[in-house]
Write an enzyme that holds these catalytic residues in place. Sequence first.
Site, short mmCIF file in Angstrom:
data_model
loop_
_atom_site.label_atom_id
_atom_site.label_comp_id
_atom_site.label_asym_id
_atom_site.label_seq_id
_atom_site.Cartn_x
_atom_site.Cartn_y
_atom_site.Cartn_z
N TRP A 323 7.63 -24.61 -8.86
CA TRP A 323 8.66 -23.71 -8.88
C TRP A 323 8.11 -22.48 -9.07
CZ3 TRP A 323 10.14 -19.56 -12.12
CH2 TRP A 323 11.31 -19.24 -11.90
N HIS A 324 7.14 -21.85 -9.43
CA HIS A 324 6.73 -20.74 -9.52
C HIS A 324 6.07 -20.05 -8.15
CE1 HIS A 324 7.00 -21.08 -13.88
NE2 HIS A 324 6.79 -19.85 -14.11
N GLY A 325 5.82 -20.89 -7.40
CA GLY A 325 5.05 -20.52 -6.19
C GLY A 325 4.52 -21.47 -5.03
N PHE A 490 9.19 -15.11 -7.08
CA PHE A 490 9.72 -16.52 -7.40
C PHE A 490 10.96 -16.70 -7.16
CE2 PHE A 490 6.49 -15.72 -10.68
CZ PHE A 490 5.29 -16.04 -9.81
#
Length: 490
Positions: A323-325, A490
């Site tokens: 999810w963060h990247g 993000f």
Amino acid sequence: MLFNSFEFILFFLIVISIYFILPYRLRWVLLLASSYYFYMAWKPEYVLLIIFSTIVDYLVSRRMGQVKEKKKRKKYLFISLLTNLGLLIFFKYAFFISESLNGVFSTFNITYPLPTNFSIILPMGISFYTFQTLSYTIDVYRGKIKPEKHFGVFALYVSFFPQLVAGPIERSDRLIPQFYKKHKFDLKRIGDGLKLMLVGFFKKLVIADRVAMVVNHIYNQPSEFEGLYLVIATLLFGFQILCDFSGYSDIAIGTAKVLGIDLMTNFKSPYFATSIKDFWKRWHISLSTWFKDYVYIPLGGNRVKLPRMYFNLFVTFLISGLWHGANWNFVIWGGLHGCYQIIGNITKPIKDKIINLLKLNRLPFILPFIQRVVTFALVTFAWIFFRANTFEDARYIISHLLVDIELWLNSGYVYDVGIDLGVTLTEVVMIILSIMVLLMIEWFGRKESIHLRLLRTHFIIRWAFYYLLIIMVFTMGVFYDGSEFIYFQF
């Protein structure tokens, strides 16, 4: 439009001036228009994505509220998931998926590679507002909440400007009712909001943006450094990301409070956590609770056999990392935190025996200190993958962290390192002093808000603290860079 910009201050002053003049029934119109303008100040055409997601989720949730059969309700939920996750995957993960598949294809000598020359700009905050609106449609599907009838208020829930691009990720049953309340002009509440914003600006301008100079200087060319340089940069990145992200949250929560809206607390002194599990109860709370409620528990949570529970935990953290990247480094970072928790659970009986054997539980200060140091070390180690530009950079940094360790107590060597960090010696002193102030804020705020603690102190101490922050912001703040917040990507 960045919080740490003159444009935002002017925008905010205009919004609150009009807000308290308008009749209650029209305030949602101002907030919605302001929210769309706030987002369009970055890239106007991308506001259409937010509007599209809003329309789809409003319509499918209204339809789910009219249908009782679970099978039909699931069909409408699928439309919401397909729309929101489809947009998220396309804009954020298309290149990552294509590049990863090409790597697999090349391994098997497949000669039809997928395209990797995408020229797609990642919409700011898409992960945040996507998760916020998904929580709404999932809760409607589960019957936890009733669908919102007022389209404008629902649109405001999706796009409320203080927390639009980097959270906190709010739940609809908490935020939407507040848009219907009659918020009066309250000097005390406004003062509380401004104090929160002040702490946020201190974290961002005084610490995060100056520390970033050192971190970028070393992490953008790690092969030119080793040993103490890498250790300092890694430790400082831990403070950079804390101050950058919790600073944004403080400003967002304070901004909303001035308007009469209470957003959830997103950070609770995470670096004073006594375990990795405790860390995730304190760090990015709105996201960790989102993954718990909508990923971990649906997978079975801890209501299953132990091996399956560990699987659920690990998968949840892997998804959290992704999810963060769109980068394997983020997946590794998430996986590390999953492993930390699994190993922590497995070794708990052994740790308890050691604690009892050494009678550490009789030393109320020593045991928590050791636990905090170990937890901080584990979290900081994982940050290497989070910050490193490539996996190779991360591997180099880890393998060269302890080089020349015998020189670390040599004052001459330490001084040479200190003047070669990409900033002046005066700025090094500023960093040390500001982090000391931060640690004081975090320590006294580890159980309750620092602002609540200060209310019980003498007013001279209370206002001396706030004036100190004001002085530090204006004398030590980094204003010329105008750097974005880390989590905007993000």
